[in-house]
Motif scaffolding. Sequence first.
Motif, short mmCIF file in Angstrom:
data_model
loop_
_atom_site.label_atom_id
_atom_site.label_comp_id
_atom_site.label_asym_id
_atom_site.label_seq_id
_atom_site.Cartn_x
_atom_site.Cartn_y
_atom_site.Cartn_z
N ALA A 78 0.84 -1.20 0.00
CA ALA A 78 0.00 0.00 0.00
C ALA A 78 0.87 1.25 0.00
O ALA A 78 1.94 1.28 0.59
N ALA A 79 0.36 2.27 -0.71
CA ALA A 79 1.05 3.57 -0.73
C ALA A 79 2.54 3.39 -1.00
O ALA A 79 3.39 3.76 -0.18
N THR A 80 2.86 2.82 -2.13
CA THR A 80 4.24 2.46 -2.47
C THR A 80 5.15 3.68 -2.40
O THR A 80 4.81 4.76 -2.89
N GLN A 81 6.31 3.47 -1.81
CA GLN A 81 7.28 4.53 -1.61
C GLN A 81 8.56 4.22 -2.39
O GLN A 81 8.83 3.07 -2.72
N PRO A 82 9.37 5.23 -2.67
CA PRO A 82 10.62 4.98 -3.40
C PRO A 82 11.49 3.92 -2.74
O PRO A 82 12.17 3.15 -3.42
N GLY A 83 11.44 3.84 -1.42
CA GLY A 83 12.22 2.83 -0.72
C GLY A 83 11.73 1.42 -0.93
O GLY A 83 12.41 0.46 -0.53
N ASP A 84 10.59 1.28 -1.56
CA ASP A 84 10.08 -0.06 -1.86
C ASP A 84 10.68 -0.61 -3.15
O ASP A 84 10.47 -1.78 -3.48
N SER A 85 11.39 0.21 -3.88
CA SER A 85 12.02 -0.25 -5.13
C SER A 85 13.02 -1.35 -4.80
O SER A 85 13.96 -1.15 -4.03
N ALA A 86 12.81 -2.51 -5.38
CA ALA A 86 13.64 -3.67 -5.08
C ALA A 86 13.14 -4.83 -5.93
O ALA A 86 12.19 -4.70 -6.69
N VAL A 87 13.80 -5.97 -5.79
CA VAL A 87 13.32 -7.21 -6.39
C VAL A 87 12.62 -8.01 -5.29
O VAL A 87 13.14 -8.14 -4.18
N TYR A 88 11.45 -8.51 -5.61
CA TYR A 88 10.66 -9.24 -4.64
C TYR A 88 10.57 -10.71 -5.06
O TYR A 88 10.28 -11.02 -6.22
N PHE A 89 10.87 -11.59 -4.12
CA PHE A 89 10.83 -13.03 -4.37
C PHE A 89 9.79 -13.67 -3.47
O PHE A 89 9.68 -13.33 -2.30
N CYS A 90 9.07 -14.63 -4.02
CA CYS A 90 8.31 -15.51 -3.16
C CYS A 90 9.11 -16.81 -3.01
O CYS A 90 9.91 -17.15 -3.88
N ALA A 91 8.91 -17.48 -1.91
CA ALA A 91 9.65 -18.71 -1.67
C ALA A 91 8.74 -19.72 -0.99
O ALA A 91 7.88 -19.36 -0.18
N GLU A 92 8.91 -20.98 -1.34
CA GLU A 92 8.14 -22.06 -0.73
C GLU A 92 9.12 -23.16 -0.30
O GLU A 92 10.19 -23.31 -0.90
N PRO A 93 8.77 -23.91 0.73
CA PRO A 93 9.69 -24.95 1.21
C PRO A 93 9.69 -26.16 0.29
O PRO A 93 8.74 -26.42 -0.44
N SER A 94 10.79 -26.88 0.35
CA SER A 94 10.88 -28.15 -0.36
C SER A 94 10.00 -29.18 0.34
O SER A 94 9.48 -28.93 1.42
N ASN A 95 9.85 -30.34 -0.27
CA ASN A 95 9.03 -31.38 0.34
C ASN A 95 9.56 -31.80 1.71
O ASN A 95 8.79 -32.16 2.59
N THR A 96 10.86 -31.73 1.87
CA THR A 96 11.46 -32.12 3.15
C THR A 96 11.43 -30.97 4.15
O THR A 96 11.67 -31.19 5.33
N GLY A 97 11.16 -29.78 3.66
CA GLY A 97 11.15 -28.62 4.55
C GLY A 97 12.52 -28.13 4.93
O GLY A 97 12.65 -27.23 5.77
N ASN A 98 13.55 -28.69 4.33
CA ASN A 98 14.91 -28.34 4.71
C ASN A 98 15.46 -27.14 3.94
O ASN A 98 16.51 -26.62 4.28
N GLN A 99 14.79 -26.77 2.89
CA GLN A 99 15.25 -25.61 2.14
C GLN A 99 14.05 -24.94 1.48
O GLN A 99 12.95 -25.50 1.45
N PHE A 100 14.30 -23.73 1.02
CA PHE A 100 13.27 -22.99 0.32
C PHE A 100 13.63 -22.83 -1.14
O PHE A 100 14.80 -22.66 -1.50
#
Lengths: 112, 112
Positions: A78-100
């Motif tokens: 909401a109300a995006t600011q210049p400081g929000d400029s970046a690369v955004y990643f989503c991440a999900e865990p592996s089946n074992t949950g040991n890594q994303f």
Amino acid sequence: GESVGLHLPTLSVQEGDNSIINCAYSNSASDYFIWYKQESGKGPQFIIDIRSNMDKRQGQRVTVLLNKTVKHLSLQIAATQPGDSAVYFCAEPSNTGNQFYFGTGTSLTVIP
Amino acid sequence: EAGVVQSPRYKIIEKKQPVAFWCNPISGHNTLYWYLQNLGQGPELLIRYENEEAVDDSQLPKDRFSAERLKGVDSTLKIQPAELGDSAVYLCASSLDPDTQYFGPGTRLTVL
């Protein structure tokens, strides 16, 4: 391995507008997701997470929505600011949950 | 609280030369991760340590990459010999629980 993908590689928004960054995931068994923000020259920084028993979670100016039916989540800023400029990643865990597994990322540019 | 510290921040070497990266995790974090991040991509796990034990190194190219975490605190990642395709950012992260990883700023490696 699992596939975590993003719909748009780049996004430009005007300062003050709301931003929406989307992410598709392939593992229907995933029960936890994280959004990271990575500014230039820095490592990824945790923004917000959500568990699969929730459809929505709100933080400060950020909201994550999870649609398990279509295996899609989104990050709303909401109300995006210049400081929000970046690369955004989503991440999900592996089946074992040991890594994303991280998606490719969406580059957000905020126009003053 | 100090974050994850990595050095050097930048490294330029010629191919076939060796290179080493150092990581100091957040104090008390038992789990340490090394990630590889190619330009425009999300981080990919290379190796994960629980204390001094490498518990997941399945994605570490063992013919040229090696890592150690001798006392369960600091860690080094080495490449010998480096190849052109190794040019990337090498990220270190640490955590108390697997769901919350804290990333360092990374080391940007350029192999000429």
